[in-house]
Design a protein around this motif. Structure first.
Motif, short mmCIF file in Angstrom:
data_model
loop_
_atom_site.label_atom_id
_atom_site.label_comp_id
_atom_site.label_asym_id
_atom_site.label_seq_id
_atom_site.Cartn_x
_atom_site.Cartn_y
_atom_site.Cartn_z
N ARG A 203 0.83 -1.20 0.00
CA ARG A 203 0.00 0.00 0.00
C ARG A 203 0.86 1.26 0.00
O ARG A 203 2.01 1.24 0.47
N ARG A 204 0.30 2.34 -0.52
CA ARG A 204 1.00 3.62 -0.55
C ARG A 204 0.68 4.42 0.72
O ARG A 204 -0.46 4.42 1.18
N ALA A 205 1.70 5.12 1.22
CA ALA A 205 1.55 5.93 2.44
C ALA A 205 2.30 7.24 2.27
O ALA A 205 3.41 7.26 1.71
N LEU A 206 1.72 8.33 2.74
CA LEU A 206 2.46 9.58 2.82
C LEU A 206 3.62 9.41 3.80
O LEU A 206 3.46 8.76 4.84
N TYR A 207 4.77 10.00 3.48
CA TYR A 207 5.91 9.93 4.39
C TYR A 207 6.32 11.37 4.70
O TYR A 207 7.31 11.88 4.18
N VAL A 208 5.51 12.01 5.52
CA VAL A 208 5.70 13.43 5.84
C VAL A 208 5.85 13.56 7.34
O VAL A 208 4.92 13.28 8.11
N SER A 209 7.03 13.97 7.77
CA SER A 209 7.32 14.20 9.19
C SER A 209 7.86 15.63 9.29
O SER A 209 9.03 15.88 9.01
N LEU A 210 7.00 16.57 9.67
CA LEU A 210 7.36 17.98 9.59
C LEU A 210 8.61 18.32 10.38
O LEU A 210 9.37 19.22 9.99
N ILE A 211 8.85 17.64 11.50
CA ILE A 211 10.02 17.98 12.31
C ILE A 211 11.31 17.49 11.68
O ILE A 211 12.40 17.85 12.14
N HIS A 212 11.21 16.66 10.64
CA HIS A 212 12.41 16.14 9.98
C HIS A 212 12.51 16.53 8.51
O HIS A 212 13.60 16.49 7.95
N CYS A 213 11.39 16.86 7.86
CA CYS A 213 11.40 17.20 6.44
C CYS A 213 11.79 18.66 6.26
O CYS A 213 11.02 19.56 6.59
N ALA A 214 12.98 18.89 5.71
CA ALA A 214 13.43 20.27 5.50
C ALA A 214 12.76 20.89 4.29
O ALA A 214 12.35 22.05 4.32
N HIS A 215 12.65 20.11 3.22
CA HIS A 215 12.03 20.64 1.99
C HIS A 215 11.78 19.50 1.02
O HIS A 215 12.32 18.39 1.18
N ILE A 216 10.97 19.77 0.03
CA ILE A 216 10.77 18.85 -1.09
C ILE A 216 11.94 19.02 -2.04
O ILE A 216 12.35 20.16 -2.35
N VAL A 217 12.51 17.92 -2.49
CA VAL A 217 13.66 17.99 -3.39
C VAL A 217 13.26 18.73 -4.67
O VAL A 217 12.22 18.45 -5.27
N GLY A 218 14.08 19.73 -5.03
CA GLY A 218 13.79 20.56 -6.19
C GLY A 218 13.01 21.81 -5.87
O GLY A 218 12.73 22.62 -6.76
N MET A 219 12.65 21.98 -4.59
CA MET A 219 11.91 23.17 -4.14
C MET A 219 12.62 23.76 -2.93
O MET A 219 13.30 23.04 -2.20
N SER A 220 12.46 25.05 -2.72
CA SER A 220 13.02 25.68 -1.53
C SER A 220 12.17 25.32 -0.32
O SER A 220 11.05 24.80 -0.45
N ARG A 221 12.70 25.59 0.87
CA ARG A 221 11.91 25.34 2.08
C ARG A 221 10.65 26.21 2.09
O ARG A 221 9.56 25.74 2.45
N ALA A 222 10.78 27.47 1.67
CA ALA A 222 9.62 28.36 1.64
C ALA A 222 8.55 27.84 0.69
O ALA A 222 7.35 27.92 0.99
N GLU A 223 8.96 27.30 -0.44
CA GLU A 223 7.99 26.73 -1.39
C GLU A 223 7.41 25.42 -0.89
O GLU A 223 6.25 25.09 -1.15
N SER A 224 8.22 24.66 -0.15
CA SER A 224 7.83 23.32 0.28
C SER A 224 6.85 23.34 1.45
O SER A 224 5.95 22.50 1.52
N LEU A 225 7.05 24.26 2.39
CA LEU A 225 6.28 24.21 3.64
C LEU A 225 4.77 24.23 3.44
O LEU A 225 4.06 23.46 4.10
#
Length: 289
Positions: A203-225
């Motif tokens: 099964r597919r699952a989101l893997y989003v942990s805000l305290i550890h995810c700095a940014h989406i690869v290819g995007m800035s932190r400001a764009e990612s948040l």
């Protein structure tokens, strides 16, 4: 409560909430590893009450579930090199890990399972919340066009320990007051799929942990948040969660690949002592893109 029929050899009842199962009258030291793994695939969270575990027997049991790993930011017990004491004394204000997260997402091989054993808990409060990352992914995909879903599935996130373990990190309070901010002995930055394909359930699952995810690869932190925060809000909706009430002697096992958890810090002036072991996950992490 319903029987967990997917694991007939391990009699359990569903916890109240979105996920999880509780097993009574079972000594975990007698269980076959395959039964536990099948139950974990079915329920994501297993709770065993009234256990009598030493650090050695906790380690023995955990090792049957996979290769053990060391938590890089705390010293283990002297006589149990994989067991970390998670302690909040009455005078402490912050608790360890006191925010929604999946354990050590910044490692190259984040843990598959976490085992947490309650030694001493407050008379009231000190519960842990769990949120279903499968359900959050399904919700996130609702109404998406195929191309949008493909884009979501292909995203990767850059995870780092610095958000928590640097003194000036955005989530530094989450480290609590009794965990070191020393340099780790292993790499604590890694890129992972934002959508994980679970190796056991498929099964597919989101893997989003805000305290550890700095940014989406290819995007800035400001764009990612904004993207990460929107996904996080889906994950932690009340209807997607289960609340675990601890008692001394309770052992909980959860799957970090498809759950977030949040230990509540609502017991000022009380003592809480737990023992934790982590089981190393697969590598590389499977994405769905």
């Amino acid at each position: 409560m319903r029987s967990l029929s997917a694991v007939p050899d391990l009699p359990c009842t569903r916890l109240i909430g979105a996920i999880g199962a509780q097993c009574r009258g079972i000594d975990v030291r007698t269980l076959a590893a395959e039964d536990v793994r099948r139950a974990m695939t079915a329920s994501q969270l297993l709770v065993f009450r009234d256990q009598q575990l030493t650090p050695a027997t906790l380690t023995e049991f955990a090792a049957r579930l996979g290769e053990l790993d060391r938590y890089p930011f705390a010293e283990p017990l002297d006589d149990a090199p994989y067991v970390v004491r998670v302690l909040k004394e009455p005078q402490d204000r912050a608790n360890f890990g006191g925010a929604w997260h999946t354990d050590t997402a910044y490692l190259t091989r984040p843990p598959s399972y976490t085992l947490l054993y309650a030694k001493e808990v407050p008379e009231i409060c000190g519960d842990t919340l769990f949120a279903d990352l499968y359900g959050a992914y399904e919700e996130a995909c609702t109404g998406l066009a195929p191309a949008q879903r493909e884009r979501l599935d292909a995203m990767r996130v850059h995870c780092t320990a610095s958000l928590v373990h640097d003194a000036q990190g955005a989530h530094a309070a989450v480290a609590g007051e009794r965990v070191a901010r020393r340099p780790a002995a292993v790499a604590t930055e890694a890129d992972h799929p934002l959508v994980r394909l679970h190796p056991d359930s498929g099964r597919r699952a989101l893997y989003v942990s805000l305290i550890h995810c700095a940014h989406i690869v290819g995007m800035s932190r400001a764009e990612s948040l904004p993207v990460l925060e929107r996904l996080h809000a889906l994950i932690v909706r009340a209807e997607n969660c289960t609340r675990l009430r601890w008692r001394a002697g309770t052992l909980a096992i959860w799957d970090n690949r498809c759950l977030l958890h949040n230990p509540l810090n609502d017991y000022p002036g009380a003592r809480r002592e737990m023992q934790r072991v982590i089981v190393r996950g697969e590598v590389p992490l499977a994405g769905s893109g």
